[in-house]
Motif scaffolding. Structure first.
Motif, PDB file in Angstrom:
ATOM      1  N   ARG A  14       6.601  13.248   6.736  1.00 33.10           N
ATOM      2  CA  ARG A  14       5.941  13.104   6.255  1.00 33.10           C
ATOM      3  C   ARG A  14       4.188  13.086   6.705  1.00 33.10           C
ATOM      4  O   ARG A  14       4.191  14.687   7.796  1.00 33.10           O
ATOM      5  N   ARG A  42       0.760   4.770  11.190  1.00 33.19           N
ATOM      6  CA  ARG A  42       0.996   4.598   9.808  1.00 33.19           C
ATOM      7  C   ARG A  42       0.024   4.406   9.029  1.00 33.19           C
ATOM      8  O   ARG A  42      -0.882   2.433   9.452  1.00 33.19           O
ATOM      9  N   SER A  59      -6.734   7.697  13.245  1.00 32.96           N
ATOM     10  CA  SER A  59      -5.615   8.168  13.237  1.00 32.96           C
ATOM     11  C   SER A  59      -6.347   9.340  14.844  1.00 32.96           C
ATOM     12  O   SER A  59      -5.367   9.775  15.313  1.00 32.96           O
ATOM     13  N   ASP A  82       3.650  12.998  10.641  1.00 27.10           N
ATOM     14  CA  ASP A  82       4.877  12.113  11.039  1.00 27.10           C
ATOM     15  C   ASP A  82       6.299  12.299  10.196  1.00 27.10           C
ATOM     16  O   ASP A  82       7.112  12.357   9.505  1.00 27.10           O
ATOM     17  N   ASP A 123       1.959   8.182  19.090  1.00 30.16           N
ATOM     18  CA  ASP A 123       1.554   8.588  17.382  1.00 30.16           C
ATOM     19  C   ASP A 123       2.300   8.481  17.014  1.00 30.16           C
ATOM     20  O   ASP A 123       2.006   8.440  15.799  1.00 30.16           O
ATOM     21  N   SER A 124       4.079   8.304  17.231  1.00 23.76           N
ATOM     22  CA  SER A 124       4.911   8.232  16.161  1.00 23.76           C
ATOM     23  C   SER A 124       4.923   6.660  15.445  1.00 23.76           C
ATOM     24  O   SER A 124       5.009   6.219  14.774  1.00 23.76           O
ATOM     25  N   VAL A 171      -2.171  14.685   9.180  1.00 21.31           N
ATOM     26  CA  VAL A 171      -1.311  13.403  10.049  1.00 21.31           C
ATOM     27  C   VAL A 171       0.296  14.191   9.873  1.00 21.31           C
ATOM     28  O   VAL A 171       0.363  13.781   8.501  1.00 21.31           O
TER      29      VAL A 171
END
Length: 180
Positions: free
Chosen positions: A133, A7, A53, A130, A3-4, A128
């Motif tokens: 962010r 982008r 996503s 992150d 998941d990380s 989303v």
């Protein structure tokens, strides 16, 4: 999927986007939702392989992708009342709670699939996170917003610009970039 590692580099166009299992028009797949965050994985001619996503990978017409700025906008001033991300997060939480309630009602037999679809119609949620962010969909203004922890700014909008006079809409359109 890690998941990380997701982008977003693009979003689906405001009208959604057809997709295919392979770069072959004979292999259609489920269409992508409007303004869905996407990460470009690769290209083959006009075809683009994208990571959605939600972790799903598919092929799309790469000419129709809406590019996002390479670096999200940074906040240079204290957050203004209208740029506070909390209302957008509260709206996303409320929409998610409404969707969860609809799913629970469907699972418990309190509603059939058609009733579920009717009640969920028009419900749009996008989020989303992150690290520090945040990308959040604002259904009131039909736009994706970015937050760096200080300020919420428009990241991609649903409306399309008008074509220049004498141009046929969609003909040889380059990838569009959403300005921060």
């Amino acid at each position: 999927m890690d998941d990380s590692a997701f982008r977003p580099t693009h979003v689906a166009p405001p009208d959604g986007l057809a997709s295919w299992a392979a770069p072959d028009p004979a292999q259609p797949a489920a269409p992508l939702d409007a303004l869905l965050p996407l990460q470009l994985v690769g290209r083959t001619g006009d075809w683009a392989q994208v990571l959605c996503s939600n972790g799903w990978t598919t092929w799309v017409d790469g000419r129709l992708l809406v590019s996002l700025p390479g670096v999200p906008p940074s906040a240079t001033a204290p957050p203004a009342r209208t740029a506070d991300p909390r209302p957008a997060l509260a709206e996303a939480e409320g929409a998610l709670a409404r969707y969860r309630s609809l799913l629970e009602d469907l699972a418990a037999g309190g509603a059939d699939l058609e009733t579920f679809r009717e009640r969920a119609h028009g419900l749009r949620i996008g989020l989303v996170v992150d690290g520090e962010r945040l990308w959040v969909f604002d259904p009131v203004h039909d736009r994706w917003c970015y937050c760096d922890g200080l300020q919420l700014r428009t990241y991609a909008v649903g409306g399309r610009p008008s074509p220049p006079a004498g141009r046929v809409p969609g003909a040889d359109e380059p990838t569009r970039v959403a300005e921060p």
